[in-house]
Design a protein around this motif. Structure first.
Motif, PDB file in Angstrom:
ATOM      1  N   LEU A 140      23.930  67.549 -33.132  1.00 48.18           N
ATOM      2  CA  LEU A 140      24.289  66.846 -34.356  1.00 48.18           C
ATOM      3  C   LEU A 140      24.350  65.344 -34.108  1.00 48.18           C
ATOM      4  O   LEU A 140      24.062  64.538 -34.985  1.00 48.18           O
ATOM      5  N   PHE A 141      24.723  64.953 -32.873  1.00 48.62           N
ATOM      6  CA  PHE A 141      24.840  63.544 -32.517  1.00 48.62           C
ATOM      7  C   PHE A 141      23.607  63.004 -31.799  1.00 48.62           C
ATOM      8  O   PHE A 141      23.580  61.841 -31.405  1.00 48.62           O
ATOM      9  N   MET A 142      22.585  63.828 -31.613  1.00 52.41           N
ATOM     10  CA  MET A 142      21.398  63.385 -30.893  1.00 52.41           C
ATOM     11  C   MET A 142      20.433  62.687 -31.848  1.00 52.41           C
ATOM     12  O   MET A 142      20.275  63.093 -33.003  1.00 52.41           O
ATOM     13  N   ASP A 143      19.773  61.649 -31.346  1.00 51.59           N
ATOM     14  CA  ASP A 143      18.807  60.910 -32.162  1.00 51.59           C
ATOM     15  C   ASP A 143      17.682  61.842 -32.602  1.00 51.59           C
ATOM     16  O   ASP A 143      17.104  62.571 -31.780  1.00 51.59           O
ATOM     17  N   ASN A 144      17.341  61.775 -33.878  1.00 57.45           N
ATOM     18  CA  ASN A 144      16.288  62.647 -34.394  1.00 57.45           C
ATOM     19  C   ASN A 144      14.912  62.316 -33.831  1.00 57.45           C
ATOM     20  O   ASN A 144      14.044  63.189 -33.749  1.00 57.45           O
ATOM     21  N   ASP A 145      14.695  61.067 -33.449  1.00 56.03           N
ATOM     22  CA  ASP A 145      13.390  60.734 -32.876  1.00 56.03           C
ATOM     23  C   ASP A 145      13.172  61.449 -31.550  1.00 56.03           C
ATOM     24  O   ASP A 145      12.033  61.753 -31.181  1.00 56.03           O
ATOM     25  N   ILE A 146      14.256  61.740 -30.849  1.00 57.64           N
ATOM     26  CA  ILE A 146      14.153  62.507 -29.605  1.00 57.64           C
ATOM     27  C   ILE A 146      13.932  63.982 -29.918  1.00 57.64           C
ATOM     28  O   ILE A 146      13.092  64.656 -29.302  1.00 57.64           O
ATOM     29  N   ILE A 147      14.672  64.508 -30.896  1.00 56.87           N
ATOM     30  CA  ILE A 147      14.542  65.919 -31.258  1.00 56.87           C
ATOM     31  C   ILE A 147      13.137  66.231 -31.755  1.00 56.87           C
ATOM     32  O   ILE A 147      12.560  67.286 -31.425  1.00 56.87           O
ATOM     33  N   HIS A 148      12.533  65.327 -32.498  1.00 61.56           N
ATOM     34  CA  HIS A 148      11.213  65.570 -33.081  1.00 61.56           C
ATOM     35  C   HIS A 148      10.066  65.057 -32.212  1.00 61.56           C
ATOM     36  O   HIS A 148       8.902  65.199 -32.586  1.00 61.56           O
ATOM     37  N   SER A 149      10.384  64.484 -31.068  1.00 63.12           N
ATOM     38  CA  SER A 149       9.347  63.910 -30.225  1.00 63.12           C
ATOM     39  C   SER A 149       8.517  64.993 -29.542  1.00 63.12           C
ATOM     40  O   SER A 149       9.049  66.007 -29.074  1.00 63.12           O
ATOM     41  N   ASP A 150       7.204  64.777 -29.474  1.00 64.60           N
ATOM     42  CA  ASP A 150       6.304  65.673 -28.753  1.00 64.60           C
ATOM     43  C   ASP A 150       6.080  65.216 -27.315  1.00 64.60           C
ATOM     44  O   ASP A 150       5.437  65.910 -26.530  1.00 64.60           O
ATOM     45  N   GLU A 151       6.591  64.050 -26.990  1.00 68.15           N
ATOM     46  CA  GLU A 151       6.381  63.482 -25.667  1.00 68.15           C
ATOM     47  C   GLU A 151       7.564  63.788 -24.748  1.00 68.15           C
ATOM     48  O   GLU A 151       8.695  63.969 -25.187  1.00 68.15           O
ATOM     49  N   LYS A 152       7.273  63.841 -23.463  1.00 67.74           N
ATOM     50  CA  LYS A 152       8.344  63.999 -22.485  1.00 67.74           C
ATOM     51  C   LYS A 152       9.120  62.692 -22.378  1.00 67.74           C
ATOM     52  O   LYS A 152       8.533  61.618 -22.313  1.00 67.74           O
ATOM     53  N   VAL A 153      10.436  62.817 -22.345  1.00 67.81           N
ATOM     54  CA  VAL A 153      11.263  61.611 -22.273  1.00 67.81           C
ATOM     55  C   VAL A 153      11.480  61.226 -20.819  1.00 67.81           C
ATOM     56  O   VAL A 153      11.375  62.056 -19.907  1.00 67.81           O
ATOM     57  N   SER A 154      11.776  59.966 -20.596  1.00 68.80           N
ATOM     58  CA  SER A 154      12.022  59.482 -19.239  1.00 68.80           C
ATOM     59  C   SER A 154      13.360  60.014 -18.731  1.00 68.80           C
ATOM     60  O   SER A 154      14.234  60.379 -19.523  1.00 68.80           O
ATOM     61  N   PRO A 155      13.532  60.055 -17.403  1.00 65.52           N
ATOM     62  CA  PRO A 155      14.813  60.500 -16.843  1.00 65.52           C
ATOM     63  C   PRO A 155      15.994  59.675 -17.348  1.00 65.52           C
ATOM     64  O   PRO A 155      17.086  60.198 -17.547  1.00 65.52           O
ATOM     65  N   GLU A 156      15.766  58.392 -17.571  1.00 69.28           N
ATOM     66  CA  GLU A 156      16.848  57.529 -18.039  1.00 69.28           C
ATOM     67  C   GLU A 156      17.273  57.905 -19.463  1.00 69.28           C
ATOM     68  O   GLU A 156      18.468  57.997 -19.766  1.00 69.28           O
TER      69      GLU A 156
END
Length: 296
Positions: A140-156
């Protein structure tokens, strides 16, 4: 005068004796009442207080979750979870056009519940379902751009914006439970265990913290592995893998790490996913339109 004095002495003696007897009688009755009330209170403690105290336990060891939670409590918790999931769904639809977390949680709940039934665990299957539905409420508190992203996110980015969601989920759960004035019990402990530890591993690795394997309930272990299978299946088309290739690959990876994952649970979740592959059919049809057909 002598007769008057003698008569006065007799009356005075009689009066003092009567008063003393009365005081003695009152004291005797009071003492009787005291012991009677004390005995009744002790009996009340035996009947009422001790069972109440015995309902409080530390976190149970592996596999000792409650088998029969109170039906009314489960229904109330389901209502709370529905409210939270509705908030998550609205948030994700408003910004991303579709909800990712809620369908994911429902699929994980279906797989985890079916696996618990197959394993014949000493735990309520309905409780496993509730814990699975609750496991990702921190998003609920996570950014939606991360939830909907198709790309792998960086470790940071993962460490900063993804890894905190178990603790955030606990904050949400506690907030709702405090409003409901629910008392501490093993049902609520099972919920918190799933929300906080579904990204932990038995050897203490994972996040959000190091822990002993027996701190992670069996129901949470099932949910964690079901979560992993669902995640790889929802990424399969992006990685150009079929349904069978994806689950076979993950099964091999998890079985190669027996210190991190319970091998029996891995095998059972794997079989349950195969038996329930139909729940991914609608998803795979949508993915085909985006990424092209892959043989399944």
């Amino acid at each position: 005068a002598r007769m008057t004095n003698k008569l006065f002495f007799i009356i005075n003696s009689w009066f003092l004796t009567s008063v003393s007897n009365y005081i003695f009688l009152v004291d005797t009755i009071s003492l009787f009442h005291y012991f009677l009330i004390k005995r009744l209170y002790s009996s009340y403690e035996m009947l009422s207080i001790k069972p109440l105290e015995s309902s409080y336990h530390p976190l149970p060891p592996l596999g000792s979750e409650p088998q029969k939670p109170i039906t009314d409590l489960k229904n109330h918790i389901r209502t709370i979870l529905n409210d939270i999931l509705s908030e998550i769904e609205c948030k994700e639809i408003e910004t991303g056009g579709e909800s990712i977390t809620v369908p994911h949680s429902k699929r994980v709940a279906k797989i985890a519940t079916a696996t618990a039934e197959t394993l014949s665990l000493n735990v309520s299957h309905q409780l496993v379902e509730l814990c699975a539905l609750a496991h990702d409420i921190g998003k609920l508190f996570m950014d939606n751009d991360i939830i909907h992203s198709d790309e792998k996110v960086s470790p940071e980015i993962r460490k900063k914006k993804i890894n905190p969601h178990p603790q955030q989920g606990i904050s949400i759960l506690v907030s709702y439970l405090e409003k409901s004035s629910l008392r501490e019990n093993l049902v609520l402990k099972s919920l918190r265990n799933a929300v906080l530890y579904h990204h932990q591993k038995l050897d203490g690795s994972g996040y959000p913290k190091m822990l002993n394997g027996d701190e992670m309930f069996l129901s949470t272990q099932i949910i964690a592995i079901a979560d992993a299978f669902d995640a790889i299946l929802t990424r399969a088309y992006r990685e150009r893998m079929s349904f069978d290739e994806a689950i076979d690959k993950l099964r091999e990876e998890l079985l190669a790490k027996p210190k991190q994952y319970n091998s029996e649970i891995v095998e059972e979740v794997y079989q349950t996913v195969i038996e329930n592959r139909s729940i991914y059919e609608a998803f795979t049809e949508e993915e085909e339109e985006l990424f092209g057909a892959v043989a399944v």
